[in-house]
Design an enzyme around this catalytic site. Structure first.
Site, PDB file in Angstrom:
ATOM      1  N   GLU A  58     -10.285  12.426  -1.095  1.00  0.00           N
ATOM      2  CA  GLU A  58      -8.827  12.560  -1.020  1.00  0.00           C
ATOM      3  C   GLU A  58      -8.325  12.038  -2.351  1.00  0.00           C
ATOM      4  O   GLU A  58      -8.532  10.876  -2.687  1.00  0.00           O
ATOM      5  CB  GLU A  58      -8.339  11.728   0.181  1.00  0.00           C
ATOM      6  CG  GLU A  58      -7.098  12.290   0.810  1.00  0.00           C
ATOM      7  CD  GLU A  58      -5.870  11.911   0.039  1.00  0.00           C
ATOM      8  OE1 GLU A  58      -5.299  12.818  -0.634  1.00  0.00           O
ATOM      9  OE2 GLU A  58      -5.461  10.758   0.075  1.00  0.00           O
TER      10      GLU A  58
ATOM     11  N   GLN B  84      -2.246  -0.228 -14.867  1.00  0.00           N
ATOM     12  CA  GLN B  84      -1.252   0.726 -14.345  1.00  0.00           C
ATOM     13  C   GLN B  84       0.020   0.691 -15.183  1.00  0.00           C
ATOM     14  O   GLN B  84       0.591   1.728 -15.521  1.00  0.00           O
ATOM     15  CB  GLN B  84      -0.881   0.365 -12.898  1.00  0.00           C
ATOM     16  CG  GLN B  84      -1.792   0.919 -11.860  1.00  0.00           C
ATOM     17  CD  GLN B  84      -1.835   2.419 -11.925  1.00  0.00           C
ATOM     18  OE1 GLN B  84      -2.877   2.977 -12.255  1.00  0.00           O
ATOM     19  NE2 GLN B  84      -0.757   3.102 -11.642  1.00  0.00           N
TER      20      GLN B  84
ATOM     21  N   GLY C  84      -9.135   8.279  -4.099  1.00  0.00           N
ATOM     22  CA  GLY C  84      -8.928   7.782  -5.462  1.00  0.00           C
ATOM     23  C   GLY C  84      -8.602   8.942  -6.384  1.00  0.00           C
ATOM     24  O   GLY C  84      -8.058   9.955  -5.951  1.00  0.00           O
TER      25      GLY C  84
ATOM     26  N   CYS D 297      -0.430   8.831  -3.451  1.00  0.00           N
ATOM     27  CA  CYS D 297      -0.839  10.179  -3.849  1.00  0.00           C
ATOM     28  C   CYS D 297       0.176  11.206  -3.359  1.00  0.00           C
ATOM     29  O   CYS D 297       0.266  12.294  -3.917  1.00  0.00           O
ATOM     30  CB  CYS D 297      -2.227  10.493  -3.319  1.00  0.00           C
ATOM     31  SG  CYS D 297      -2.340  10.394  -1.545  1.00  0.00           S
TER      32      CYS D 297
HETATM   33  C1  UN1 Z   1       1.322   7.974   2.609  1.00  0.00           C
HETATM   34  O1  UN1 Z   1       2.010   8.728   1.936  1.00  0.00           O
HETATM   35  O2  UN1 Z   1       1.849   7.140   3.356  1.00  0.00           O
HETATM   36  O3  UN1 Z   1      -3.706   7.205  -1.585  1.00  0.00           O
HETATM   37  C2  UN1 Z   1      -0.145   8.029   2.607  1.00  0.00           C
HETATM   38  C3  UN1 Z   1      -2.689   7.679  -1.105  1.00  0.00           C
HETATM   39  C4  UN1 Z   1      -2.848   8.608   0.076  1.00  0.00           C
HETATM   40  C5  UN1 Z   1      -2.188   8.116   1.286  1.00  0.00           C
HETATM   41  C6  UN1 Z   1      -0.713   8.165   1.252  1.00  0.00           C
HETATM   42  N1  UN1 Z   1      -4.260   8.776   0.317  1.00  0.00           N
HETATM   43  O4  UN1 Z   1      -1.605   7.399  -1.550  1.00  0.00           O
END
Ligand code: UN1
Length: 482
Positions: free
Chosen positions: A248, A329, A226, A282
Site C-alpha cells: 500500500e 520530512q 510505505g 497517503c
Molecule cells: C486514512 O486516510 O485515514 O499510510 C488512512 C496511509 C494510508 C492510510 C490512510 N495507508 O496514510
C-alpha cells in the site's frame, strides 16, 4: 522523555546490540522520544525461528479462541486510549485529537477482525459424481512479515496484524524506526490479552534486515505500507522468491470541485483532507481541481478556511496541525516547495517553511496556485500540508486532470448532480472515491487500496483482507463406500 525499548522475540523482551538510535520529539527536537539499539541479524534470525515454530500451535488454535484474544486487545486499547494517544503525539507529532481518533480506530479494527471467526470460511459445491460433494476451505499461510510506517503508527499495524492473526498466521513485525514506542505498547497489549509466545515477534531493525527476512524461506507472505519505490522493490523481491507482497503505497490525490457543489462544505472537507495530520497521509488531498466558473470564489473560500487552522503544540486539544514527523520530512517538504515555486507556483497561504535548529518541525498549511501539470507539486507526493489549486475548463477536463500521473489511490468529487457523481464512477480512475466527502479515512469493514503506483492489487481491511491472509484449499469429499 526517553523510553527504554526492546525487541520482542519468542515471548521475551530483549535489548538489541545493533546501531544505537535516538529519535527526537518532532514538536521539541531538543528532547528525545526514544533511544534503543537496533536488532542484530542474530536477533532477526531468532525471531524468524520463533514465528516458524509457533505457527503450528497457533493455526490449530480454534479460530474463536484466536478471536477472543483480538477482542480483548480491542478492549485493552480502549482502556489505554489516552496514554496511547499521548505517546503517538509525543513520538510522531500528530495533534492529540487525531491521535485519539487513530487509537479508537485501532480498537475498532481489532474488534472487526475478531468477527471473522463468525464468517463462512469456504463454500460447498455440488459434484458431477454420485456420493460426492466439493468444498473449499481457507487456512493460514504461515509467518507474515509486516512492515509498517510512522504516519499511522497504531491503526495500520492493527489492520495488518489483526487479520493475519485472526486467520492463524504468525507475524514478524518491523515497525518504522521513527515510531518504535507505540509499536512496543501494542505488543505489550497483545501479550496482556493472552497472545501465546512467538505468535508475534517484533524487531526494530534496518530496511536491509527486512529485505533479508523477506528472502528467508521461513517467511510466507509480506504486507507493507510505505513509499512506492520501496513497495515496488519488495514486490520484485517477493516475486523472485514466490512470496506474495501486499503493498500500500503513495498517492497524489485530487479533489474535484464542480460549479454546482456546496462550496463552503467542499472547502472544509478539502482543508481537513489536505492539512490535518500535517498532510502525512497517503490519502491526503494534494491537488484541488476547480471548475473555472467558481475558481476565484472557491479559491478565496478555501484560503480563508486553511488560514484559520490552528497550528501548534500537538498536545493542545484545539490544535489541528502539529509538526511533521522528522527533520527529513521537514527538509523534503521545504525542498519540494522551493522547486515548485521556482517553476511558477505561487503560495496564497503559507509558503516555504523555515526553522532554527532547535525549533519543532512545523510546516504551515500551504495553498498554491499557478501550478502547471509539469510542476513537481502537481506530479509528486509531498506528504506535507500542501495543496495545489488548478482550474479546469470543463467537467471532462477536470477528470482528465485528476487522472494525470501514475498514482490511483483516493479522491473526491464535490457536486450536487447525480449525473456527475455517476460519471465519476466511470471516469475517475482511483481505488477509493468519495462523493462530497474528504479523500481520507478508511472504515474497517470495507476494502481499502489503490490502483497504479498506489497499490498491489490486494485490498486491505473488510472481507477482502482474508484473500491475502489465507490460502484456499479445494476438497473433493466422498464417502468411504464406492
Ligand atoms: C486514512 O486516510 O485515514 O499510510 C488512512 C496511509 C494510508 C492510510 C490512510 N495507508 O496514510
Amino acid at each position: 522523555m526517553t523510553l527504554e525499548l526492546h525487541h520482542y522475540i519468542g515471548g521475551q523482551w530483549r535489548s538489541g546490540a545493533g546501531a544505537h538510535t535516538v529519535n527526537l520529539q518532532p514538536a521539541r527536537p531538543t528532547e528525545a522520544s526514544s533511544e534503543y539499539n537496533l536488532a542484530t541479524d542474530a536477533d532477526v534470525d531468532a525471531a524468524l525461528s520463533s514465528g516458524k515454530q509457533s505457527f503450528d500451535g497457533w493455526r490449530r488454535t480454534p479460530m474463536h479462541e484466536r478471536a477472543r484474544i483480538l477482542l480483548r486487545t480491542a478492549e485493552l486499547i480502549e482502556r489505554d486510549l489516552e496514554s496511547l494517544a499521548e505517546l503517538i503525539t509525543v513520538e510522531q507529532g500528530k495533534a492529540i485529537a487525531t491521535s485519539r481518533g487513530e487509537v479508537g480506530r485501532a480498537a475498532g479494527i481489532f474488534r472487526y477482525f475478531s468477527h471473522d471467526a463468525d464468517s463462512p470460511t469456504g463454500s460447498l459445491y455440488a459434484s458431477p459424481r454420485r456420493g460426492e460433494r466439493i468444498l473449499t476451505d481457507r487456512g493460514p499461510i504461515g509467518q507474515i512479515l509486516c512492515i509498517t510506517p510512522w504516519n499511522v503508527p497504531i491503526a495500520i499495524p492493527a489492520w495488518k496484524l489483526a487479520p493475519a492473526l485472526a486467520h492463524g498466521n504468525t507475524v514478524l513485525w518491523k515497525p518504522s524506526p521513527v515510531t518504535p514506542a507505540i509499536a512496543m505498547r501494542l505488543v505489550r497489549l497483545l501479550e496482556e490479552a493472552g497472545l501465546p509466545s512467538g505468535v508475534v515477534n517484533l524487531f526494530l531493525g534496518t530496511a536491509g534486515q527486512a529485505e533479508a527476512a523477506l528472502r528467508d524461506p521461513r517467511i510466507k507472505g509480506c504486507t507493507f505500507t510505505g513509499s512506492t519505490a520501496v513497495g515496488r522493490h519488495l514486490m520484485a523481491v517477493g516475486a523472485k522468491c514466490g512470496i506474495d507482497v501486499l503493498a500500500e503505497m503513495g498517492g497524489k490525490n485530487a479533489a474535484i470541485v464542480l460549479a454546482d457543489a456546496d462550496l463552503p462544505w467542499a472547502a472544509s472537507q478539502i482543508t481537513a483532507a489536505a492539512m490535518e495530520w500535517s498532510g502525512q497521509r497517503c490519502t491526503a488531498t494534494s491537488r484541488v481541481i476547480v471548475e473555472s466558473a467558481v475558481a476565484d470564489e472557491f479559491t478565496g473560500l478555501l484560503a480563508e478556511v486553511v488560514a484559520e487552522l490552528p497550528v501548534g503544540d500537538p498536545m493542545d486539544p484545539v490544535t489541528k496541525v502539529g509538526p511533521v514527523a522528522t527533520k527529513h520530512q521537514f527538509d523534503s517538504i521545504a525542498n519540494m516547495l522551493t522547486s515548485g515555486i521556482e517553476s511558477g507556483a505561487a503560495p496564497i497561504v503559507g509558503g516555504i517553511p523555515r526553522r532554527s535548529s532547535t525549533d519543532g518541525y512545523f510546516v504551515a498549511p500551504t495553498l498554491l496556485t499557478g501550478v502547471s501539470q509539469s510542476n513537481v507539486l502537481f506530479t509528486n507526493e509531498v506528504f506535507g500540508p500542501v495543496a495545489a489549486i488548478v482550474t479546469a475548463e470543463s467537467v471532462e477536463d477536470a477528470f482528465t486532470l485528476a487522472n494525470q500521473g501514475t498514482y490511483g489511490l483516493s479522491g473526491s468529487l464535490f457536486t450536487a448532480s447525480i449525473d456527475r457523481a455517476l460519471m465519476a464512477l466511470d471516469e475517475f480512475d482511483i481505488g477509493i472515491l468519495h462523493i462530497n466527502s474528504e479523500s481520507t479515512g478508511a472504515d474497517p469493514h470495507v476494502p481499502f487500496g489503490g490502483f497504479g503506483d498506489s497499490g498491489s492489487h490486494h485490498k486491505e481491511m473488510g472481507e477482502l483482507a482474508r484473500d491475502f491472509f489465507t490460502k484456499t484449499r479445494t476438497v473433493y469429499l466422498r464417502g468411504s463406500r464406492s
